[in-house]
Design a protein around this motif. Structure first.
Motif, PDB file in Angstrom:
ATOM      1  N   TYR A  98       0.824  -1.207   0.000  1.00  0.00           N
ATOM      2  CA  TYR A  98       0.000   0.000   0.000  1.00  0.00           C
ATOM      3  C   TYR A  98       0.864   1.266   0.000  1.00  0.00           C
ATOM      4  CZ  TYR A  98      -3.597  -3.393   1.360  1.00  0.00           C
ATOM      5  OH  TYR A  98      -4.442  -4.477   1.413  1.00  0.00           O
ATOM      6  N   ALA A  99       2.007   1.221   0.679  1.00  0.00           N
ATOM      7  CA  ALA A  99       2.929   2.367   0.676  1.00  0.00           C
ATOM      8  C   ALA A  99       3.521   2.555  -0.721  1.00  0.00           C
ATOM      9  CB  ALA A  99       4.027   2.170   1.716  1.00  0.00           C
ATOM     10  N   ARG A 100       3.876   1.449  -1.400  1.00  0.00           N
ATOM     11  CA  ARG A 100       4.385   1.553  -2.777  1.00  0.00           C
ATOM     12  C   ARG A 100       3.315   2.149  -3.684  1.00  0.00           C
ATOM     13  NH1 ARG A 100       5.598  -3.706  -4.862  1.00  0.00           N
ATOM     14  NH2 ARG A 100       4.626  -4.670  -3.057  1.00  0.00           N
ATOM     15  N   ALA A 101       2.062   1.726  -3.490  1.00  0.00           N
ATOM     16  CA  ALA A 101       0.970   2.281  -4.286  1.00  0.00           C
ATOM     17  C   ALA A 101       0.795   3.770  -3.989  1.00  0.00           C
ATOM     18  CB  ALA A 101      -0.328   1.519  -4.002  1.00  0.00           C
ATOM     19  N   ALA A 102       1.010   4.192  -2.751  1.00  0.00           N
ATOM     20  CA  ALA A 102       0.925   5.614  -2.407  1.00  0.00           C
ATOM     21  C   ALA A 102       2.003   6.408  -3.132  1.00  0.00           C
ATOM     22  CB  ALA A 102       1.030   5.804  -0.893  1.00  0.00           C
ATOM     23  N   VAL A 103       3.189   5.832  -3.263  1.00  0.00           N
ATOM     24  CA  VAL A 103       4.269   6.511  -3.995  1.00  0.00           C
ATOM     25  C   VAL A 103       3.858   6.697  -5.453  1.00  0.00           C
ATOM     26  CG1 VAL A 103       6.651   6.324  -4.833  1.00  0.00           C
ATOM     27  CG2 VAL A 103       6.111   5.690  -2.468  1.00  0.00           C
ATOM     28  N   VAL A 104       3.322   5.667  -6.068  1.00  0.00           N
ATOM     29  CA  VAL A 104       2.888   5.767  -7.467  1.00  0.00           C
ATOM     30  C   VAL A 104       1.765   6.790  -7.591  1.00  0.00           C
ATOM     31  CG1 VAL A 104       1.854   4.521  -9.415  1.00  0.00           C
ATOM     32  CG2 VAL A 104       3.611   3.405  -8.012  1.00  0.00           C
ATOM     33  N   ALA A 105       0.774   6.717  -6.702  1.00  0.00           N
ATOM     34  CA  ALA A 105      -0.365   7.633  -6.757  1.00  0.00           C
ATOM     35  C   ALA A 105       0.056   9.089  -6.571  1.00  0.00           C
ATOM     36  CB  ALA A 105      -1.403   7.251  -5.700  1.00  0.00           C
ATOM     37  N   ALA A 106       1.170   9.318  -5.891  1.00  0.00           N
ATOM     38  CA  ALA A 106       1.662  10.683  -5.669  1.00  0.00           C
ATOM     39  C   ALA A 106       2.174  11.323  -6.953  1.00  0.00           C
ATOM     40  CB  ALA A 106       2.753  10.672  -4.603  1.00  0.00           C
ATOM     41  N   GLY A 107       2.412  10.524  -7.992  1.00  0.00           N
ATOM     42  CA  GLY A 107       2.819  11.067  -9.283  1.00  0.00           C
ATOM     43  C   GLY A 107       4.261  10.792  -9.642  1.00  0.00           C
ATOM     44  N   ARG A 108       4.577  11.110 -10.882  1.00  0.00           N
ATOM     45  CA  ARG A 108       5.888  10.779 -11.429  1.00  0.00           C
ATOM     46  C   ARG A 108       7.046  11.435 -10.679  1.00  0.00           C
ATOM     47  NH1 ARG A 108       7.792  10.572 -17.714  1.00  0.00           N
ATOM     48  NH2 ARG A 108       9.774   9.584 -17.272  1.00  0.00           N
ATOM     49  N   ALA A 109       6.906  12.702 -10.309  1.00  0.00           N
ATOM     50  CA  ALA A 109       8.009  13.383  -9.625  1.00  0.00           C
ATOM     51  C   ALA A 109       8.316  12.704  -8.296  1.00  0.00           C
ATOM     52  CB  ALA A 109       7.680  14.856  -9.420  1.00  0.00           C
ATOM     53  N   ALA A 110       7.280  12.386  -7.528  1.00  0.00           N
ATOM     54  CA  ALA A 110       7.481  11.707  -6.246  1.00  0.00           C
ATOM     55  C   ALA A 110       8.085  10.320  -6.473  1.00  0.00           C
ATOM     56  CB  ALA A 110       6.164  11.594  -5.488  1.00  0.00           C
ATOM     57  N   GLY A 129      -2.096   3.579  -0.433  1.00  0.00           N
ATOM     58  CA  GLY A 129      -2.571   3.771  -1.792  1.00  0.00           C
ATOM     59  C   GLY A 129      -3.363   2.577  -2.269  1.00  0.00           C
ATOM     60  N   GLU A 130      -3.930   1.828  -1.328  1.00  0.00           N
ATOM     61  CA  GLU A 130      -4.640   0.593  -1.681  1.00  0.00           C
ATOM     62  C   GLU A 130      -5.686   0.807  -2.764  1.00  0.00           C
ATOM     63  OE1 GLU A 130      -7.146  -3.081   0.344  1.00  0.00           O
ATOM     64  OE2 GLU A 130      -6.831  -1.260   1.512  1.00  0.00           O
ATOM     65  N   ALA A 131      -6.395   1.910  -2.717  1.00  0.00           N
ATOM     66  CA  ALA A 131      -7.467   2.166  -3.693  1.00  0.00           C
ATOM     67  C   ALA A 131      -6.938   2.132  -5.125  1.00  0.00           C
ATOM     68  CB  ALA A 131      -8.135   3.507  -3.407  1.00  0.00           C
ATOM     69  N   LEU A 132      -5.688   2.524  -5.317  1.00  0.00           N
ATOM     70  CA  LEU A 132      -5.106   2.541  -6.659  1.00  0.00           C
ATOM     71  C   LEU A 132      -4.993   1.141  -7.254  1.00  0.00           C
ATOM     72  CD1 LEU A 132      -3.753   4.308  -8.856  1.00  0.00           C
ATOM     73  CD2 LEU A 132      -1.577   3.843  -7.703  1.00  0.00           C
ATOM     74  N   LEU A 133      -4.868   0.138  -6.419  1.00  0.00           N
ATOM     75  CA  LEU A 133      -4.641  -1.233  -6.887  1.00  0.00           C
ATOM     76  C   LEU A 133      -5.818  -1.809  -7.673  1.00  0.00           C
ATOM     77  CD1 LEU A 133      -2.985  -2.714  -3.678  1.00  0.00           C
ATOM     78  CD2 LEU A 133      -1.850  -1.784  -5.714  1.00  0.00           C
ATOM     79  N   TYR A 134      -6.993  -1.248  -7.487  1.00  0.00           N
ATOM     80  CA  TYR A 134      -8.194  -1.840  -8.080  1.00  0.00           C
ATOM     81  C   TYR A 134      -8.807  -0.991  -9.193  1.00  0.00           C
ATOM     82  CZ  TYR A 134      -7.422  -4.047  -3.627  1.00  0.00           C
ATOM     83  OH  TYR A 134      -6.817  -4.669  -2.568  1.00  0.00           O
ATOM     84  N   VAL A 135      -8.241   0.179  -9.456  1.00  0.00           N
ATOM     85  CA  VAL A 135      -8.821   1.100 -10.434  1.00  0.00           C
ATOM     86  C   VAL A 135      -8.959   0.452 -11.803  1.00  0.00           C
ATOM     87  CG1 VAL A 135      -8.422   3.245 -11.703  1.00  0.00           C
ATOM     88  CG2 VAL A 135      -8.092   3.184  -9.226  1.00  0.00           C
ATOM     89  N   HIS A 136      -7.901  -0.165 -12.293  1.00  0.00           N
ATOM     90  CA  HIS A 136      -7.950  -0.742 -13.645  1.00  0.00           C
ATOM     91  C   HIS A 136      -8.905  -1.931 -13.716  1.00  0.00           C
ATOM     92  CE1 HIS A 136      -4.796  -2.865 -11.480  1.00  0.00           C
ATOM     93  NE2 HIS A 136      -4.887  -3.858 -12.340  1.00  0.00           N
ATOM     94  N   GLU A 137      -8.980  -2.710 -12.637  1.00  0.00           N
ATOM     95  CA  GLU A 137      -9.895  -3.850 -12.629  1.00  0.00           C
ATOM     96  C   GLU A 137     -11.348  -3.389 -12.681  1.00  0.00           C
ATOM     97  OE1 GLU A 137      -8.880  -6.197  -9.213  1.00  0.00           O
ATOM     98  OE2 GLU A 137      -6.844  -6.575  -9.953  1.00  0.00           O
ATOM     99  N   GLU A 138     -11.662  -2.361 -11.884  1.00  0.00           N
ATOM    100  CA  GLU A 138     -13.028  -1.835 -11.868  1.00  0.00           C
ATOM    101  C   GLU A 138     -13.365  -1.138 -13.187  1.00  0.00           C
ATOM    102  OE1 GLU A 138     -12.974   0.533  -8.314  1.00  0.00           O
ATOM    103  OE2 GLU A 138     -12.931  -1.243  -7.027  1.00  0.00           O
ATOM    104  N   ALA A 139     -12.393  -0.435 -13.768  1.00  0.00           N
ATOM    105  CA  ALA A 139     -12.611   0.223 -15.057  1.00  0.00           C
ATOM    106  C   ALA A 139     -12.848  -0.818 -16.148  1.00  0.00           C
ATOM    107  CB  ALA A 139     -11.416   1.105 -15.415  1.00  0.00           C
ATOM    108  N   PHE A 140     -12.096  -1.892 -16.111  1.00  0.00           N
ATOM    109  CA  PHE A 140     -12.253  -2.965 -17.093  1.00  0.00           C
ATOM    110  C   PHE A 140     -13.663  -3.560 -16.992  1.00  0.00           C
ATOM    111  CE2 PHE A 140     -11.942  -7.357 -18.558  1.00  0.00           C
ATOM    112  CZ  PHE A 140     -11.300  -7.206 -19.782  1.00  0.00           C
ATOM    113  N   GLU A 141     -14.097  -3.816 -15.762  1.00  0.00           N
ATOM    114  CA  GLU A 141     -15.429  -4.389 -15.568  1.00  0.00           C
ATOM    115  C   GLU A 141     -16.516  -3.414 -16.031  1.00  0.00           C
ATOM    116  OE1 GLU A 141     -18.160  -6.505 -12.132  1.00  0.00           O
ATOM    117  OE2 GLU A 141     -16.002  -6.289 -11.813  1.00  0.00           O
TER     118      GLU A 141
END
Length: 168
Positions: A98-110, A129-141
């Motif tokens: 979740y911390a790694r996902a938070a880093v990604v969600a913070a954007g490219r500079a971070a 950043g747990e919420a970020l992990l499911y965005v593509h799956e929910e969008a696909f569905e």
């Protein structure tokens, strides 16, 4: 492996991936769970409205970005609770993900700063950043009416990057 700005024609470019991530709102959005959730919802709506290939490409890039942070120098750091300074706690496997996902969600500079200096990861260690992990799956569905069953090239689970964990 191609550089971070190159991608074969069939894949989503890193530039487009970071443009999509920018919809979340950057580091300030990641600091507040409700704002992160709103940003992830916005991102999901944009993905669901676009071509399915972009959703698949986004999912691949997200997993690859998480995989690149799946390294011992990040995962062995202790989480720092801003409400309890000076009381570091070990990261669980889920907490590390979740911390790694938070880093990604913070954007490219971070993300680029953390990749260049692993000590900066600690600032994200108590964010989720747990919420970020499911965005593509929910969008696909939402876009296809089908569940996400795509197997990505990389695995984002903690400690799956064998090169990043040479002492395991």
């Amino acid at each position: 492996m191609s550089t971070i700005d190159e991608a074969p024609a069939a894949e989503l470019s890193w530039q487009r991936f970071w443009q999509l991530i920018d919809l979340i709102g950057g580091e300030s959005a990641v600091a507040v769970c409700a704002t992160l959730d709103e940003g992830c919802e916005r991102l999901g709506e944009v993905l669901a409205a676009g071509p399915v290939e972009e959703i698949l490409g986004y999912g691949e890039r997200l997993v690859e970005a998480l995989y690149r942070l799946d390294r011992e120098e990040y995962g062995t750091q202790r989480a720092v609770d801003p409400d309890l300074p000076g009381v570091p706690v070990p990261l669980s496997d889920d907490g590390f993900l979740y911390a790694r996902a938070a880093v990604v969600a913070a954007g490219r500079a971070a993300y680029d700063r953390v990749l260049a200096d692993p000590e900066l990861f600690a600032a994200h260690s108590f964010r989720s950043g747990e919420a970020l992990l499911y965005v593509h799956e929910e969008a696909f569905e939402a876009a296809t009416g089908e569940e996400w069953e795509h197997v990505t090239r990389y695995d984002y689970e903690s400690c799956s990057n064998r090169e990043g964990w040479p002492n395991l």
